[in-house]
Scaffold this motif. Structure first.
Motif, PDB file in Angstrom:
ATOM      1  N   LYS A  10       6.642  30.505  18.639  1.00 25.35           N
ATOM      2  CA  LYS A  10       7.105  30.467  20.018  1.00 25.35           C
ATOM      3  C   LYS A  10       8.526  31.024  20.102  1.00 25.35           C
ATOM      4  O   LYS A  10       9.367  30.728  19.256  1.00 25.35           O
ATOM      5  CB  LYS A  10       7.086  29.024  20.511  1.00 25.35           C
ATOM      6  CG  LYS A  10       7.408  28.871  21.974  1.00 25.35           C
ATOM      7  CD  LYS A  10       7.328  27.413  22.373  1.00 25.35           C
ATOM      8  CE  LYS A  10       7.837  27.248  23.784  1.00 25.35           C
ATOM      9  NZ  LYS A  10       7.979  25.849  24.149  1.00 25.35           N
ATOM     10  N   LYS A  11       8.785  31.842  21.120  1.00 29.98           N
ATOM     11  CA  LYS A  11      10.098  32.448  21.298  1.00 29.98           C
ATOM     12  C   LYS A  11      11.117  31.372  21.616  1.00 29.98           C
ATOM     13  O   LYS A  11      10.916  30.558  22.506  1.00 29.98           O
ATOM     14  CB  LYS A  11      10.042  33.476  22.433  1.00 29.98           C
ATOM     15  CG  LYS A  11      11.344  34.179  22.718  1.00 29.98           C
ATOM     16  CD  LYS A  11      11.407  35.486  22.013  1.00 29.98           C
ATOM     17  CE  LYS A  11      12.558  36.304  22.554  1.00 29.98           C
ATOM     18  NZ  LYS A  11      13.711  36.276  21.715  1.00 29.98           N
ATOM     19  N   LYS A  12      12.231  31.380  20.877  1.00 31.46           N
ATOM     20  CA  LYS A  12      13.269  30.392  21.106  1.00 31.46           C
ATOM     21  C   LYS A  12      14.094  30.803  22.312  1.00 31.46           C
ATOM     22  O   LYS A  12      14.343  31.997  22.530  1.00 31.46           O
ATOM     23  CB  LYS A  12      14.170  30.286  19.879  1.00 31.46           C
ATOM     24  CG  LYS A  12      13.441  29.771  18.663  1.00 31.46           C
ATOM     25  CD  LYS A  12      14.348  29.732  17.473  1.00 31.46           C
ATOM     26  CE  LYS A  12      13.586  29.277  16.260  1.00 31.46           C
ATOM     27  NZ  LYS A  12      14.363  29.373  15.044  1.00 31.46           N
ATOM     28  N   VAL A  13      14.523  29.826  23.073  1.00 28.67           N
ATOM     29  CA  VAL A  13      15.339  30.115  24.252  1.00 28.67           C
ATOM     30  C   VAL A  13      16.761  29.629  24.001  1.00 28.67           C
ATOM     31  O   VAL A  13      16.991  28.674  23.260  1.00 28.67           O
ATOM     32  CB  VAL A  13      14.766  29.453  25.524  1.00 28.67           C
ATOM     33  CG1 VAL A  13      13.454  30.082  25.912  1.00 28.67           C
ATOM     34  CG2 VAL A  13      14.605  27.975  25.340  1.00 28.67           C
ATOM     35  N   ILE A  47      17.916  32.071  14.062  1.00 25.91           N
ATOM     36  CA  ILE A  47      17.546  30.688  13.757  1.00 25.91           C
ATOM     37  C   ILE A  47      17.925  29.765  14.911  1.00 25.91           C
ATOM     38  O   ILE A  47      17.155  28.894  15.305  1.00 25.91           O
ATOM     39  CB  ILE A  47      18.195  30.229  12.438  1.00 25.91           C
ATOM     40  CG1 ILE A  47      17.631  31.053  11.289  1.00 25.91           C
ATOM     41  CG2 ILE A  47      17.969  28.749  12.203  1.00 25.91           C
ATOM     42  CD1 ILE A  47      18.281  30.807   9.968  1.00 25.91           C
ATOM     43  N   SER A  48      19.126  29.958  15.469  1.00 27.84           N
ATOM     44  CA  SER A  48      19.579  29.070  16.547  1.00 27.84           C
ATOM     45  C   SER A  48      18.861  29.355  17.860  1.00 27.84           C
ATOM     46  O   SER A  48      18.712  28.468  18.686  1.00 27.84           O
ATOM     47  CB  SER A  48      21.089  29.197  16.740  1.00 27.84           C
ATOM     48  OG  SER A  48      21.429  30.481  17.206  1.00 27.84           O
ATOM     49  N   GLY A  49      18.446  30.599  18.080  1.00 25.28           N
ATOM     50  CA  GLY A  49      17.733  30.950  19.302  1.00 25.28           C
ATOM     51  C   GLY A  49      18.634  31.299  20.463  1.00 25.28           C
ATOM     52  O   GLY A  49      18.167  31.418  21.596  1.00 25.28           O
ATOM     53  N   ASN A  50      19.931  31.479  20.217  1.00 26.74           N
ATOM     54  CA  ASN A  50      20.858  31.822  21.293  1.00 26.74           C
ATOM     55  C   ASN A  50      20.742  33.286  21.674  1.00 26.74           C
ATOM     56  O   ASN A  50      20.313  34.118  20.871  1.00 26.74           O
ATOM     57  CB  ASN A  50      22.300  31.544  20.853  1.00 26.74           C
ATOM     58  CG  ASN A  50      22.580  30.079  20.703  1.00 26.74           C
ATOM     59  OD1 ASN A  50      22.017  29.269  21.411  1.00 26.74           O
ATOM     60  ND2 ASN A  50      23.436  29.741  19.770  1.00 26.74           N
ATOM     61  N   CYS A  51      21.166  33.595  22.897  1.00 22.37           N
ATOM     62  CA  CYS A  51      21.253  34.989  23.295  1.00 22.37           C
ATOM     63  C   CYS A  51      22.522  35.581  22.673  1.00 22.37           C
ATOM     64  O   CYS A  51      23.390  34.854  22.180  1.00 22.37           O
ATOM     65  CB  CYS A  51      21.265  35.128  24.813  1.00 22.37           C
ATOM     66  SG  CYS A  51      22.692  34.398  25.621  1.00 22.37           S
TER      67      CYS A  51
END
Length: 76
Positions: A10-13, A47-51
């Motif tokens: 799943k794509k991290k947001v 890993i963190s999923g930040n932009c």
């Protein structure tokens, strides 16, 4: 031969975009602590999923809070 189709993760947001935070503050040590490892390294963006925008702000904020002694440089 058939190609195996694996499940894509799943794509991290970005947590900062979800909370509508426009600027990452270095004084929020509890929030910043989520984005460093137990050894004290900054987690990468994948890993963190930040932009990209918030990951750059996060890196600067973590470095500033380390200088102000809110976060440790290394953990022994």
């Amino acid at each position: 031969m058939r190609k195996e189709r694996g499940r894509r993760p799943k794509k991290k947001v970005c947590g900062f975009c979800v909370d509508k935070i426009d600027h990452v503050d270095f004084k929020e040590a509890t929030r910043l602590r989520r984005y460093i490892t137990e050894r004290g390294k900054i987690l990468p963006r994948r890993i963190s999923g930040n932009c990209a925008k918030h990951q750059r702000q996060l890196t600067v904020a973590i470095k500033r809070s380390r200088i102000m002694a809110l976060l440790p440089f290394t953990i022994e």
